[in-house]
Design an enzyme around this catalytic site. Structure first.
Site, short mmCIF file in Angstrom:
data_model
loop_
_atom_site.label_atom_id
_atom_site.label_comp_id
_atom_site.label_asym_id
_atom_site.label_seq_id
_atom_site.Cartn_x
_atom_site.Cartn_y
_atom_site.Cartn_z
N ALA A 7 30.51 62.75 -29.27
CA ALA A 7 29.81 63.42 -30.37
C ALA A 7 30.83 64.10 -31.28
O ALA A 7 31.42 65.11 -30.92
CB ALA A 7 28.82 64.44 -29.82
N GLY A 8 31.05 63.51 -32.44
CA GLY A 8 31.96 64.07 -33.43
C GLY A 8 31.22 64.81 -34.52
O GLY A 8 29.99 64.90 -34.52
N THR A 10 30.85 63.92 -37.61
CA THR A 10 30.15 63.02 -38.52
C THR A 10 29.20 62.09 -37.79
O THR A 10 28.06 61.89 -38.21
CB THR A 10 31.15 62.19 -39.35
OG1 THR A 10 32.01 63.08 -40.07
CG2 THR A 10 30.44 61.29 -40.33
N ASN A 11 29.66 61.49 -36.69
CA ASN A 11 28.85 60.52 -35.94
C ASN A 11 28.87 60.81 -34.45
O ASN A 11 29.84 61.39 -33.94
CB ASN A 11 29.36 59.09 -36.16
CG ASN A 11 29.14 58.60 -37.57
OD1 ASN A 11 28.03 58.64 -38.09
ND2 ASN A 11 30.20 58.12 -38.20
N VAL A 12 27.80 60.40 -33.76
CA VAL A 12 27.79 60.34 -32.30
C VAL A 12 27.90 58.87 -31.93
O VAL A 12 27.10 58.05 -32.38
CB VAL A 12 26.51 60.94 -31.71
CG1 VAL A 12 26.59 60.93 -30.18
CG2 VAL A 12 26.28 62.35 -32.22
N VAL A 13 28.92 58.53 -31.13
CA VAL A 13 29.14 57.15 -30.73
C VAL A 13 28.75 56.99 -29.27
O VAL A 13 29.16 57.77 -28.41
CB VAL A 13 30.62 56.75 -30.93
CG1 VAL A 13 30.82 55.28 -30.56
CG2 VAL A 13 31.05 56.99 -32.38
N GLY A 108 40.22 70.70 -29.19
CA GLY A 108 39.01 69.90 -29.26
C GLY A 108 38.98 68.82 -28.19
O GLY A 108 40.01 68.22 -27.85
N ASP A 110 37.88 65.81 -28.30
CA ASP A 110 38.30 64.49 -28.77
C ASP A 110 39.81 64.35 -28.73
O ASP A 110 40.36 63.30 -28.34
CB ASP A 110 37.76 64.23 -30.18
CG ASP A 110 38.10 65.32 -31.18
OD1 ASP A 110 38.51 66.43 -30.77
OD2 ASP A 110 37.95 65.07 -32.40
#
Length: 258
Positions: A7-8, A10-13, A108, A110
């Site tokens: 979950a970033g 801009t988008n959740v992948v 973070g 990520d």
């Protein structure tokens, strides 16, 4: 199968793995208000299209830089898959790397996951560039320790600021300029040159400064949506690895299962 969720901002992948082999991925715009039920309706349809039974998923791992999104992703995992998810950086899914910075807890998820994946896949000192909402440059030494990095505005944020704070500049698409000239002949070309080649020059300069400070050769690994675009036009990366973050989640889940 493993369901990895990144979950970033801009988008959740969502990505499916068998071992470390990526079998499929889907993305949806990040919205912290999106409920577990909404995620489920969307995801179950995509799994059905791919021919994947819900029961085939036996592990879930979540990484997020949007704290408010975690609860609803946890609901998705528990209520619709009956699985207690692994959380990247916590418990059995701890990063197990030395985070050698002033405030390790502020790193973070990520970026930490990228560090895990990069060290597992590439040897030596590394500079990992992730083109996301922000562009981050992270330094991982040859022992796998995270040594720090840089946070810069993402290229789309830079363009949004330029267009949003001027009265007459138009919205343009980010692409490789058609001409190699850096002297634009019209407004759109001048904007594209400034945004695109200006960003390339920033990366070249920062990479050179980081390498000088490290004092040893360092490979540059690029990930994120725009990595391929920049790789087409400039020789600044040693490798482009679009799925680095997802592969890092698969590595953490594999380690946790052992």
């Amino acid at each position: 199968m493993l369901l990895a969720i990144d979950a970033g901002n801009t988008n959740v992948v969502f990505a499916l793995f068998e071992g470390r082999t990526l079998k499929g991925r889907w993305r949806i715009a990040t919205d912290p208000r999106r409920t577990g039920d909404e995620y489920a309706v969307w995801l179950m349809q995509l799994l059905e299209i791919r021919g994947v039974e819900r029961q085939a998923i036996d592990r879930i791992i979540i990484s997020t830089v949007v704290p408010r999104a975690l609860h609803n992703l946890d609901v998705l995992s528990r209520h619709y898959f009956g699985i207690e998810p692994l959380i990247a950086g916590q418990g059995a899914a701890s990063y197990a790397i030395d985070i050698d910075v002033d405030e390790p807890r502020s790193l973070g998820a990520d970026r930490a996951v990228n560090a895990v994946a990069a060290h597992a896949k590439y040897a030596g000192d590394l500079i990992v560039i992730d083109f996301g909402t922000a562009t981050t440059l992270d330094v991982i030494d040859f022992n796998g320790a995270y040594k720090g990095g840089i946070i810069a505005p993402g290229i789309n944020l830079s363009l949004d600021a330029l267009v949003g704070n001027t009265a007459m500049l138009p919205r343009i698409a980010i692409e490789v300029p058609e001409s190699s000239s850096v002297i634009g002949r019209n407004t759109e070309d001048q904007m594209l040159i400034g945004v695109f080649w200006g960003y390339v020059a920033m990366m070249e300069g920062l990479i050179a400064r980081i390498r000088s400070q490290i004092g040893r050769p360092a490979k540059v690994i690029a990930t994120g949506g725009l990595a391929v675009l920049f790789d087409e036009a400039a020789d600044i990366f040693d490798a482009v690895d679009p799925d680095l973050t997802l592969e890092g989640l698969a590595i953490l889940a594999e380690r946790a299962s052992k």
